[in-house]
Design an enzyme around this catalytic site. Structure first.
Site, short mmCIF file in Angstrom:
data_model
loop_
_atom_site.label_atom_id
_atom_site.label_comp_id
_atom_site.label_asym_id
_atom_site.label_seq_id
_atom_site.Cartn_x
_atom_site.Cartn_y
_atom_site.Cartn_z
N HIS A 130 -56.13 -35.53 -21.01
CA HIS A 130 -55.70 -35.67 -21.85
C HIS A 130 -57.68 -35.93 -23.07
CE1 HIS A 130 -53.41 -37.57 -25.80
NE2 HIS A 130 -52.78 -36.78 -25.27
N ASP A 134 -46.55 -33.34 -21.07
CA ASP A 134 -46.42 -31.59 -21.06
C ASP A 134 -46.03 -31.07 -19.65
OD1 ASP A 134 -46.45 -30.42 -23.70
OD2 ASP A 134 -48.84 -30.53 -23.72
#
Ligand SMILES: CC(=O)SCCNC(=O)CCNC(=O)[C@H](O)C(C)(C)COP(=O)(O)OP(=O)(O)OC[C@H]1O[C@@H](n2cnc3c(N)ncnc32)[C@H](O)[C@@H]1OP(=O)(O)O
Ligand SMILES: O=C([O-])CC(=O)C(=O)O
Length: 378
Positions: free
Chosen positions: A261, A315
């Site tokens: 991320h 996700d």
């Protein structure tokens, strides 16, 4: 004019001032309007959270009831939108169908009255209410069935599952789905929200804003990673294959889907909550062998890449929850979009409140002064 250093991907460059959400990527902390995501996931509903994000405060009992009622009365889609969706190729990806359908709403509500709070409220209600109906309608129509009408006795999340599966959902499944929507509703200046704000800054209509954001969300580096994770778990196939699979990825410098991320350097707090939700569903509806593969992946990725701050993102575990809810893999990203509409609309509204068109600069690295060569001499 101040000249800034070029940063690929605009890393670390503020693109707006915003009071909607906050992330501390070192601590793994996420807040919507100052409230921790864990607390919202436990106590709120998606529509209450959407209200909070868009209007800045938690609603009173009356405000929430009025908002829910307005949404309930705008869930149906126009027959012309339904007919347009019917003509889409059934092999097309549902994210493309959603992007086209969201944009098509703008054909019906072309008037732009961006200074009028009634116009803003109507657009918010219409988009939140109809996007789930569009996703469910395309799913049924691509199978050759008629879409199911929204059920006025069911709340937002339960109604979506009802429209998708043509039967009322189990209450635990509906609550867990609602929490998934809360978790995906907003996340600071991510790529699709940036896209929404750039589009909003031209003072175009909110349907174009949402359509451009849907297009951006679909890519595998952003929301589209949730379906890629399931393809990856299927390809790995067994716990024993996890380590060789990951070693091969690392050797090829391939990205491991659902990990990493730009902001979080620890495990995404939403991934932790989603993992707990998956376990709750497994306890009631049976285990999923892909969960064992996922757990082993998390362990090996931490061993290999933990020092680089690569951990599961939102996700990684969401698809395992959706699979247990009986949702087809290519609807995972449209479901992300259903939730994120709340965040996009909050940013649309915030952008309009202090708008200046986005028009960054570039570092030109092309040529100058080149003579035009006639085509027969090239
Ligand atoms: C809702 C969401 O959008 S959540 C994100 C969903 N996307 C994914 O899961 C796709 C996989 N992850 C990624 O591609 C990235 O981590 C992104 C796109 C999320 C963030 O990208 P960036 O902030 O640009 O990070 P970048 O790609 O520069 O990676 C930094 C370093 O970490 C490594 N890295 C980052 N993510 C991963 C990953 N998933 N697998 C392996 N290595 C990774 C990179 O190889 C790079 O290493 P290097 O410095 O040795 O070259
Ligand atoms: O913040 C990001 O870059 C991506 C993300 O997690 C999100 O949009 O939910």
């Amino acid at each position: 004019m101040m000249v800034c250093e070029y940063k690929p991907g605009l890393e670390g460059i503020p693109a707006a001032q915003s009071g909607i959400s906050y992330v501390d990527g070192q601590k793994g902390l996420l807040e919507y309007r100052g409230i921790r995501i864990e607390e919202l996931a436990e106590k709120s509903t998606f529509l209450e959270t959407a209200y909070l994000l868009i209007w800045g405060e938690l609603p009173t009992v009356e405000e929430l009831a009025a908002f829910e009622d307005e949404i309930l009365h705008h869930r149906r889609i126009k027959y012309r939108i339904r007919d347009m969706m019917k003509s889409f190729p059934e092999s097309g990806h549902p994210m493309d169908a959603l992007q086209a359908s969201a944009a098509a709403l703008g054909l019906f509500y072309a008037r732009r009255d961006l200074d009028n709070p009634v116009y803003i409220r109507d657009a918010v209600v219409r988009l939140l209410a109809t996007i789930p109906t569009m996703v469910a309608a395309f799913q049924l129509m691509r199978k050759g069935n008629d879409p199911v009408r929204p059920n006025d006795d069911l709340d937002y999340a339960a109604n979506f599952l009802y429209m998708l599966h043509e039967k009322e959902p189990d209450p635990l499944a509906a609550r867990i789905f609602d929490v998934c929507l809360i978790l995906h509703a907003e996340h600071t200046m991510n790529a699709s929200t940036f896209s929404a704000r750039v589009t909003a800054s031209t003072l175009t209509d909110p349907y174009a804003v949402v359509a451009s954001a849907v297009g951006t969300l679909g890519g595998p580096l952003h929301g589209g990673a949730n379906e890629e994770v399931i393809f990856m778990l299927e390809e790995i196939g067994s716990v024993e294959n996890v380590r060789p699979y990951l070693e091969d990825c690392l050797q090829r410098k391939a990205k491991i889907m659902g990990f990493g991320h730009r902001v979080y350097k620890v495990k995404d707090p939403r991934a932790t909550i989603l993992q707990n939700l998956a376990e709750k569903l497994f306890a009631k509806f049976g285990h999923d062998k892909y969960y064992d593969i996922a757990i082993e992946m998390e362990r090996v990725v931490e061993e290999k890449l933990g020092q680089k701050g690569i951990y599961p993102n939102v996700d990684f575990y969401s698809g395992l929850v959706y699979r247990k809810l009986g949702i087809p893999t290519d609807l995972f990203t449209p479901i992300f979009a259903i939730a994120r509409v709340a965040g996009w609309l909050a940013h649309w509204k915030e952008q309009l409140e202090e708008n200046r068109i986005f028009r960054p600069t570039q570092v030109y690295n092309g040529r100058h002064g080149i003579a035009y060569t006639p085509i027969d001499q090239r």
